[in-house]
Design a protein around this motif. Structure first.
Motif, PDB file in Angstrom:
ATOM      1  N   ASP A  10       0.846  -1.190   0.000  1.00  0.00           N
ATOM      2  CA  ASP A  10       0.000   0.000   0.000  1.00  0.00           C
ATOM      3  C   ASP A  10       0.883   1.242   0.000  1.00  0.00           C
ATOM      4  O   ASP A  10       1.626   1.489   0.948  1.00  0.00           O
ATOM      5  CB  ASP A  10      -0.903  -0.012   1.238  1.00  0.00           C
ATOM      6  CG  ASP A  10      -1.901   1.129   1.213  1.00  0.00           C
ATOM      7  OD1 ASP A  10      -3.031   0.896   0.770  1.00  0.00           O
ATOM      8  OD2 ASP A  10      -1.525   2.243   1.618  1.00  0.00           O
ATOM      9  N   THR A  54       0.320  -9.720   3.377  1.00  0.00           N
ATOM     10  CA  THR A  54      -0.476  -9.785   2.150  1.00  0.00           C
ATOM     11  C   THR A  54       0.156  -8.912   1.073  1.00  0.00           C
ATOM     12  O   THR A  54       0.074  -7.691   1.119  1.00  0.00           O
ATOM     13  CB  THR A  54      -1.918  -9.312   2.406  1.00  0.00           C
ATOM     14  OG1 THR A  54      -1.867  -8.269   3.380  1.00  0.00           O
ATOM     15  CG2 THR A  54      -2.779 -10.435   2.918  1.00  0.00           C
ATOM     16  N   SER A  80      -2.122  -7.401   9.095  1.00  0.00           N
ATOM     17  CA  SER A  80      -3.442  -7.104   9.640  1.00  0.00           C
ATOM     18  C   SER A  80      -4.146  -8.394  10.033  1.00  0.00           C
ATOM     19  O   SER A  80      -5.221  -8.371  10.580  1.00  0.00           O
ATOM     20  CB  SER A  80      -4.262  -6.328   8.621  1.00  0.00           C
ATOM     21  OG  SER A  80      -4.218  -6.980   7.385  1.00  0.00           O
TER      22      SER A  80
ATOM     23  N   LEU B 126     -11.891 -10.440   5.950  1.00  0.00           N
ATOM     24  CA  LEU B 126     -11.194  -9.797   4.840  1.00  0.00           C
ATOM     25  C   LEU B 126     -11.355  -8.274   4.918  1.00  0.00           C
ATOM     26  O   LEU B 126     -10.405  -7.515   4.788  1.00  0.00           O
ATOM     27  CB  LEU B 126     -11.770 -10.316   3.518  1.00  0.00           C
ATOM     28  CG  LEU B 126     -11.043  -9.868   2.264  1.00  0.00           C
ATOM     29  CD1 LEU B 126      -9.716 -10.597   2.154  1.00  0.00           C
ATOM     30  CD2 LEU B 126     -11.895 -10.131   1.035  1.00  0.00           C
ATOM     31  N   TRP B 127     -12.597  -7.871   5.166  1.00  0.00           N
ATOM     32  CA  TRP B 127     -12.904  -6.450   5.248  1.00  0.00           C
ATOM     33  C   TRP B 127     -12.096  -5.808   6.373  1.00  0.00           C
ATOM     34  O   TRP B 127     -11.540  -4.717   6.217  1.00  0.00           O
ATOM     35  CB  TRP B 127     -14.407  -6.282   5.480  1.00  0.00           C
ATOM     36  CG  TRP B 127     -14.842  -4.857   5.560  1.00  0.00           C
ATOM     37  CD1 TRP B 127     -15.176  -4.055   4.517  1.00  0.00           C
ATOM     38  CD2 TRP B 127     -14.981  -4.075   6.740  1.00  0.00           C
ATOM     39  NE1 TRP B 127     -15.503  -2.822   4.980  1.00  0.00           N
ATOM     40  CE2 TRP B 127     -15.404  -2.796   6.328  1.00  0.00           C
ATOM     41  CE3 TRP B 127     -14.792  -4.325   8.101  1.00  0.00           C
ATOM     42  CZ2 TRP B 127     -15.629  -1.772   7.242  1.00  0.00           C
ATOM     43  CZ3 TRP B 127     -15.019  -3.306   9.005  1.00  0.00           C
ATOM     44  CH2 TRP B 127     -15.438  -2.037   8.569  1.00  0.00           C
ATOM     45  N   HIS B 129      -9.270  -6.821   7.627  1.00  0.00           N
ATOM     46  CA  HIS B 129      -7.865  -6.708   7.233  1.00  0.00           C
ATOM     47  C   HIS B 129      -7.651  -5.517   6.305  1.00  0.00           C
ATOM     48  O   HIS B 129      -6.690  -4.778   6.439  1.00  0.00           O
ATOM     49  CB  HIS B 129      -7.404  -7.971   6.508  1.00  0.00           C
ATOM     50  CG  HIS B 129      -7.432  -9.174   7.382  1.00  0.00           C
ATOM     51  ND1 HIS B 129      -7.511 -10.447   6.883  1.00  0.00           N
ATOM     52  CD2 HIS B 129      -7.410  -9.292   8.723  1.00  0.00           C
ATOM     53  CE1 HIS B 129      -7.552 -11.295   7.885  1.00  0.00           C
ATOM     54  NE2 HIS B 129      -7.485 -10.625   9.017  1.00  0.00           N
ATOM     55  N   GLU B 130      -8.590  -5.339   5.363  1.00  0.00           N
ATOM     56  CA  GLU B 130      -8.477  -4.235   4.414  1.00  0.00           C
ATOM     57  C   GLU B 130      -8.537  -2.887   5.123  1.00  0.00           C
ATOM     58  O   GLU B 130      -7.725  -2.015   4.875  1.00  0.00           O
ATOM     59  CB  GLU B 130      -9.604  -4.323   3.375  1.00  0.00           C
ATOM     60  CG  GLU B 130      -9.358  -5.352   2.308  1.00  0.00           C
ATOM     61  CD  GLU B 130      -8.050  -5.133   1.573  1.00  0.00           C
ATOM     62  OE1 GLU B 130      -7.836  -4.012   1.095  1.00  0.00           O
ATOM     63  OE2 GLU B 130      -7.236  -6.073   1.496  1.00  0.00           O
ATOM     64  N   ILE B 133      -5.520  -1.253   6.883  1.00  0.00           N
ATOM     65  CA  ILE B 133      -4.429  -0.602   6.148  1.00  0.00           C
ATOM     66  C   ILE B 133      -4.592   0.925   6.181  1.00  0.00           C
ATOM     67  O   ILE B 133      -3.696   1.613   6.664  1.00  0.00           O
ATOM     68  CB  ILE B 133      -4.323  -1.169   4.713  1.00  0.00           C
ATOM     69  CG1 ILE B 133      -3.902  -2.644   4.809  1.00  0.00           C
ATOM     70  CG2 ILE B 133      -3.309  -0.394   3.893  1.00  0.00           C
ATOM     71  CD1 ILE B 133      -4.101  -3.422   3.543  1.00  0.00           C
TER      72      ILE B 133
END
Lengths: 220, 337
Positions: A10, A54, A80, B126-127, B129-130, B133
């Protein structure tokens, strides 16, 4: 100066981490092309790698496995994914540390610092003028005199020493102490600061810590 | 299957057969057959009837008794069909076939819902983890640009709410996604306090930690979440003056107990039994500080998954104590054997 490689896909996050580390006196390299990650990491020969899990093409875990075949470079996994299982797996692949997102800057810096310290663990001392600070023994030594400090006093002194010559606010100081598991309140900080000053006087360091009204403290 | 009920059920057949028997007897008398033969035929007829009904009765009783007994012992009653042996009588076969169809269709439905739940949980993971960021980026930005510092409490709230979603999804998952191992309680306690330092410092709450230097069996991440919820309550419901939170352990014979004690506003006695219920906010939830009634509910749910016990004690206006009981190693060895 330690060289740190940032492997994070990112872009914004990567730049913020870079800016944080640059600001704290590390040399940083970032990886932007994730096709030959392993070669790129190894060829730039960093002291420490911050590795996201990831990633496009190869995952952080696979990269770590490949790195470990050729190198013992320090690796901190940043992720994460925050299950106990992920952590155990990363450590078993040979990571030196594991931090889950969202990580807080001071925590990240402390982890980096403590990992890098392993490299030079034999010279684990800090110096202030002619005073040798020994964090492991929690003592200060000057001209053959040894001064025993409490955990709180040592924490305060080390932080001031890291920022020697600049003003440190009470907030910053408290934040640092709490991040190192010294959970003291405002009054205790004042009390400890006074005790530290008195102790420093015992080994002949008078008025080295100054209070700047409304701003904070400074170690001269 | 009781004999009385069986007879009741067959009453029409019995009446008809007896009627026909009497009619036949009457006809025999009319045609002047020897009385001895009539008696003999009569007895024979009754015997045939008796053995017929007994045979049918036993056949059914045996099947139903076996089935009902199995059902009784079954924990998940909807699996009953799996325990049914195929009956040998016709109507039983019809029932068997019908149940087979029903059970098959139910299994398909259950599987569909199970899949949906798992998909949903995976999407939430998943959400989460996203979203972490950009959240990490925000936190770093705040540090790199001090003028953004006042965002800190809001970002902290977002972080907490995201964690709640994640653990809510995990608490409902059927598969096991935790890892119980020897965990340093001190590390967990320190991490949690560090995470909440802004709010603790802001409210000038004194933290006291006593002999938490022990090892317990748990999943460290789950435990961090649970402790975080409890601590966050203690902070939220603290008094303005001389607020204090004390974390300590008590060593019992069978378990190690972690006590989180605060001198906050406490909980009303009438609310106390319900604080671990889902969506329960009670009196305190209405006093200002936002409350969803999810925190302690999740704590209890996660605790029971990990094999921990959680309890609360409180005196309104004086204190709240939350106890978490960690079973000792022997307990786990006992269950493993």
């Amino acid at each position: 100066m330690a060289k740190i490689m940032i492997v994070e896909d990112d872009q914004t996050l990567r730049e913020e981490v870079k800016s944080l580390l640059d600001h704290h006196g590390y040399e940083t390299i970032t990886l932007t092309n994730f096709i030959d990650s392993v070669e790129e990491i190894l060829s730039s020969n960093p002291d420490l790698v911050l590795l996201d899990i990831t990633l496009p093409t190869l995952s952080g875990e696979q990269i770590l496995k490949e790195i470990r075949k050729k190198s013992d470079v320090f690796v901190i996994m940043l992720t994460s994914k925050n299950t106990e299982m992920d952590e155990v797996l990363s450590m078993s692949y040979g990571a030196d540390d594991y931090i889950s997102k969202p990580y807080h800057p001071t925590i990240l810096l402390l982890h980096i610092e403590s990992i890098l310290k392993r490299r030079e663990h034999h010279e684990d001392t800090l110096k202030y003028q002619d005073v040798i600070v020994n964090p492991l023994k929690s003592t200060l030594e000057r001209k053959g005199q040894t001064l025993l400090l409490s955990k709180n006093e040592l924490g305060i002194f080390v932080y001031l020493l890291k920022h020697v010559g600049t003003i440190v606010t009470r907030d910053d100081l408290m934040n640092y102490l709490w991040d190192t598991n010294v959970f003291i309140d405002d009054n205790t900080l004042t009390v400890n600061m006074n005790r530290l000053r008195k102790k420093l006087e015992e080994i002949g360091l008078e008025n080295v810590i100054e209070t700047r009204r409304g701003q904070g403290y400074i170690l001269l | 299957m009781r004999t009385k009920d069986y007879i009741k059920d067959k009453i029409v057949e019995i009446a008809l057969l007896l009627g026909f028997g009497l009619l036949a007897g009457f006809l025999l008398i009319v045609f002047q057959v020897t009385p001895t033969l009539i008696y003999l035929l009569g007895i024979l007829y009754v015997l045939v009837l008796l053995s017929l009904f007994t045979y049918e009765y036993l056949r059914r009783t045996f099947f139903y008794r076996t089935f009902l007994n199995a059902l009784e012992q079954l924990d998940k009653k909807y699996l009953a069909f799996e325990l049914m042996s195929k009956p040998k009588f016709y109507d039983g076969k019809i029932l068997y076939q019908a149940l087979y169809e029903a059970s098959k269709s139910m299994n398909e439905y259950v599987r569909l819902y199970e899949k949906n739940t798992i998909d949903f949980k995976e999407y939430i993971e998943l959400w989460v983890h996203e979203i972490k960021i950009p959240l990490s980026t925000c936190i770093l930005m705040m540090h790199n640009h001090p003028e953004l510092k006042k965002l800190a409490p809001e970002i902290r709230r977002i972080e907490e709410d995201i964690d709640q979603v994640l653990y809510y999804a995990r608490s409902n998952a059927t598969e096991k996604d935790y890892l119980i191992k020897k965990t340093s309680l001190e590390d967990v306690v320190n991490t949690v306090i560090r995470k909440h330092k802004e709010n603790i410092l802001l409210r000038n709450i004194q933290i006291e930690i006593q002999n938490v230097d022990v090892e317990v069996f748990s999943d460290a991440k789950w435990l961090e979440f649970m402790l975080g919820q409890i601590l966050s309550n203690s902070i939220k419901y603290s008094k303005e003056k001389d607020a204090k939170i004390c974390l300590s352990t008590i060593n019992h014979k069978d378990d190690t107990t972690l006590v989180i004690e605060d001198n906050g506003i406490g909980i009303k006695p009438s609310d106390l039994p319900r604080i671990f219920d889902k969506s329960f906010t009670g009196e305190n939830g209405r006093i200002g500080a936002s409350s969803t009634g999810m925190g302690l509910y999740l704590c209890k749910k996660l605790a029971s998954k990990l094999g921990l016990k959680i309890e609360a004690q409180s005196k309104e206006g004086e204190y709240t104590k939350i106890y978490i009981h960690f079973p000792k190693e022997e307990f786990y060895q006992g269950t493993r054997d």
